[in-house]
Scaffold this motif. Structure first.
Motif, mmCIF file in Angstrom:
data_model
loop_
_atom_site.group_PDB
_atom_site.id
_atom_site.type_symbol
_atom_site.label_atom_id
_atom_site.label_comp_id
_atom_site.label_asym_id
_atom_site.label_seq_id
_atom_site.Cartn_x
_atom_site.Cartn_y
_atom_site.Cartn_z
ATOM 1 N N ILE A 1 -15.032 -6.832 5.608
ATOM 2 C CA ILE A 1 -14.425 -5.536 5.883
ATOM 3 C C ILE A 1 -14.740 -5.148 7.322
ATOM 4 C CG2 ILE A 1 -14.483 -3.083 5.263
ATOM 5 C CD1 ILE A 1 -15.071 -3.979 2.382
ATOM 6 N N THR B 1 -3.957 -3.753 2.968
ATOM 7 C CA THR B 1 -3.688 -2.453 3.588
ATOM 8 C C THR B 1 -2.485 -2.508 4.522
ATOM 9 O OG1 THR B 1 -5.199 -2.915 5.425
ATOM 10 C CG2 THR B 1 -6.117 -1.780 3.506
ATOM 11 N N THR C 1 -11.066 -12.085 -0.242
ATOM 12 C CA THR C 1 -12.104 -11.058 -0.311
ATOM 13 C C THR C 1 -13.509 -11.620 -0.540
ATOM 14 O OG1 THR C 1 -11.606 -10.733 -2.654
ATOM 15 C CG2 THR C 1 -10.519 -9.263 -1.089
ATOM 16 N N SER D 1 -8.061 2.600 8.585
ATOM 17 C CA SER D 1 -8.368 1.872 7.341
ATOM 18 C C SER D 1 -9.588 0.979 7.468
ATOM 19 C CB SER D 1 -7.159 1.017 6.936
ATOM 20 O OG SER D 1 -6.849 0.069 7.947
ATOM 21 N N GLY E 1 -7.384 -7.173 2.691
ATOM 22 C CA GLY E 1 -7.623 -5.873 2.077
ATOM 23 C C GLY E 1 -6.379 -5.243 1.496
ATOM 24 N N GLY F 1 -12.539 1.064 6.646
ATOM 25 C CA GLY F 1 -13.422 0.951 5.495
ATOM 26 C C GLY F 1 -12.882 0.053 4.403
ATOM 27 N N SER F 2 -11.637 -0.410 4.530
ATOM 28 C CA SER F 2 -11.047 -1.262 3.493
ATOM 29 C C SER F 2 -10.286 -2.465 4.043
ATOM 30 C CB SER F 2 -10.108 -0.434 2.604
ATOM 31 O OG SER F 2 -9.121 0.215 3.385
ATOM 32 N N CYS F 3 -9.777 -2.383 5.272
ATOM 33 C CA CYS F 3 -9.062 -3.542 5.825
ATOM 34 C C CYS F 3 -10.054 -4.642 6.159
ATOM 35 C CB CYS F 3 -8.250 -3.137 7.059
ATOM 36 S SG CYS F 3 -9.233 -2.645 8.497
ATOM 37 N N ARG F 4 -9.553 -5.878 6.208
ATOM 38 C CA ARG F 4 -10.431 -7.028 6.399
ATOM 39 C C ARG F 4 -10.032 -7.813 7.641
ATOM 40 N NH1 ARG F 4 -13.575 -7.875 1.525
ATOM 41 N NH2 ARG F 4 -12.925 -6.329 -0.008
ATOM 42 N N THR G 1 0.799 -1.228 0.000
ATOM 43 C CA THR G 1 0.000 0.000 0.000
ATOM 44 C C THR G 1 0.832 1.277 0.000
ATOM 45 O OG1 THR G 1 -1.846 1.107 1.107
ATOM 46 C CG2 THR G 1 -0.217 0.079 2.520
#
Length: 494
Positions: free
Chosen positions: A124, A85, A102, A145, A83, A147-150, A44
């Motif tokens: 997420i 990230t 994902t 993060s 994600g 909103g995007s990391c899992r 990233t």
């Protein structure tokens, strides 16, 4: 030592593996064209760029097991990825297969009475928070993060975030796991039990292992009562020692109602105000240091605003706090938190940044910031120290921004040199060179310099026992020899 790079790509054996994976998982589950794979190959922050035979996107745990079994039979490495990230190169492949989780994104069960939520690794983080909220509960992990990391990546790195002070990190927030092992078997440890003393705690082996021991596919996570009231303050101090004194006063006064205590240096706030859209100066004057403080409670009748005012009033009288503002609405709460949450992102706008994610005993946080800042400034005039983070658990992001007139490449070339300066100080204070971001590739060799040799030997023993052919994320966290990364052509390694 074998290095997996472009020279191994597209042999007949590899093409056969890709064809078998597509046949068993479905053609939409395998990406092998360069354009489709591009986003999976870059870290990233842009520090690493890798290569892969293919990206595999299984849709459930059984398909993960099939993919692992096929790759294990072909002795092809697997790099699990959520994600993407991460900040330490742990999810970057250097050959082999990227196994993207994902599509494993189901909320399997929410049990409000047991206060648990069972989720798949590809969920997420913000979606898990929202699922908890719908049953009037809280899943407290909170990251910039989110909103995007899992969840799989959060587990693999034992993520912490801003609420660790009250709720703990991912290891403390997890009750059970489902994991695919290196031979394709599935360990079903998805139990929502607070007490289970039936032998070794296998769960804790996999949390924080960065995908080197197994692939986490699902987890049972703890839920908590949703806070009914909260109060937030932004405070100016004369330095980190006063901020630490203020933290101790709040901890003594309100106990576990102190949810967060985040430290921000003057330079950190300056660059947020300079670069973050909509950021508003919270205090009239500038101060050497700042603290963002949050109190919360599930009891509606608790006067948190009054508690904040009482502690801050005494601290101002005693000269520990120079100025403070208390949010009076939810919009003001969000605005104050926005200043902290923007800090990581805006640093890149100031040029090169050499980052350190470290932890020291809470009692030595202020001392560490002062000693390490002085050492780095003496080493490179004009360097700009941005030391911020989670005062309550001793985790400081000790980041260094390049001098204004210096070339970015020349500054980043000093990464290893500043690692030694900062990490030696951390080690001397009985701290850790990796607090919540993990080891990955960027700190692998640093680990051998600071970690107890007996601990390293035990780690290698565990790795060999669970992954005898070293197919899971080879070269990350700990060097094992065969299949490991020595020098990776084309990789940018600071």
């Amino acid at each position: 030592m074998t290095t997996f790079d472009e020279t191994r790509m597209r042999t007949g054996m590899d093409l056969g593996l890709i064809e078998r994976l597509a046949a068993k998982l479905g053609p939409d589950a395998v990406i092998s064209d360069p354009a489709g794979m591009a986003g999976y190959l870059v870290e990233t922050r842009g520090l690493y760029r890798g290569s892969a035979l293919a990206v595999v996107r299984p849709k459930d745990t059984q398909q993960v097991a099939i993919a692992v079994e096929e790759c294990a039979a072909a002795r092809v490495p697997i790099v699990p990825q959520g994600g993407n990230t991460g900040l330490v190169g742990g999810g970057v492949p250097f050959g082999g297969v990227v196994l993207s989780l994902t599509r494993l994104n189901r909320i399997r069960e929410v049990d409000a009475i047991n206060a648990t939520i069972t989720v798949e690794a590809g969920c997420i983080l913000s979606e898990v928070q929202e699922a908890a909220d719908r049953v009037d509960c809280l899943f407290p992990l909170s990251l910039a993060s989110e909103g995007s990391c899992r969840i799989g990546g959060n587990l693999a790195t034992n993520a912490g975030g801003t609420a660790v002070l009250r709720y703990g990190n991912m290891r403390e927030l997890t009750l059970g796991l489902e994991v695919v092992l290196a031979d394709g078997r599935i360990w079903n440890g998805l139990k929502g039990l607070r007490k289970d003393n039936t032998g070794y705690d296998l769960r804790d082996l996999f949390i924080g292992s960065e995908g080197t021991l197994g692939i986490i596919t699902a987890a049972v996570l703890k839920l908590f009562p949703k806070p009914k009231v909260r109060a937030t303050a932004f405070v100016g101090c004369a330095g980190p020692r006063d901020a630490l004194s203020l933290f101790q006063r709040f901890r003594d006064a309100v106990g576990d109602r102190l949810t967060a205590f985040e430290y921000i240096p003057r330079f950190g706030l300056e660059i947020v105000l300079k670069h973050a859209p909509g950021a508003v100066r919270p205090l009239a004057d500038d101060h050497p240091s700042y603290a963002l403080i949050e109190l919360s409670s599930a009891e509606e009748s608790v006067d948190l605003q009054g508690a904040l005012e009482n502690v801050l009033t005494r601290a101002i009288e005693d000269g520990i706090v120079t100025d403070a503002v208390i949010a009076t609405s939810e919009a003001q709460n969000r605005a104050l938190w926005g200043l902290r949450e923007s800090l990581s992102e805006v640093q890149r706008k100031e040029g090169g940044s050499i980052k350190h994610d470290v932890a020291v005993p809470v009692s030595r946080v202020a001392e560490f910031i002062q000693v390490a800042t002085k050492a780095c400034e003496a080493e490179m005039p004009g360097i700009r120290v941005c030391a911020f983070g989670h005062f309550g658990d001793g985790n400081i992001h000790f980041n260094l921004s390049q001098p204004v007139a210096m070339e970015k490449a020349a500054f980043l070339a000093q990464w290893a040199h500043f690692n030694r300066i900062v990490h030696d100080i951390v080690h001397g204070m009985n701290g850790s060179i990796a607090a919540e971001h993990g080891i990955g590739l960027i700190k692998r060799d640093e680990l051998t310099h600071y970690k107890d040799p007996v601990a390293l030997d035990l780690m290698r023993t565990i790795k060999h026992a669970l992954d005898p052919h070293n197919i899971f994320n080879p070269g990350k966290v700990i060097a094992m020899g065969d299949h490991d990364i020595a020098t990776v052509p084309g990789a940018k390694i600071p």
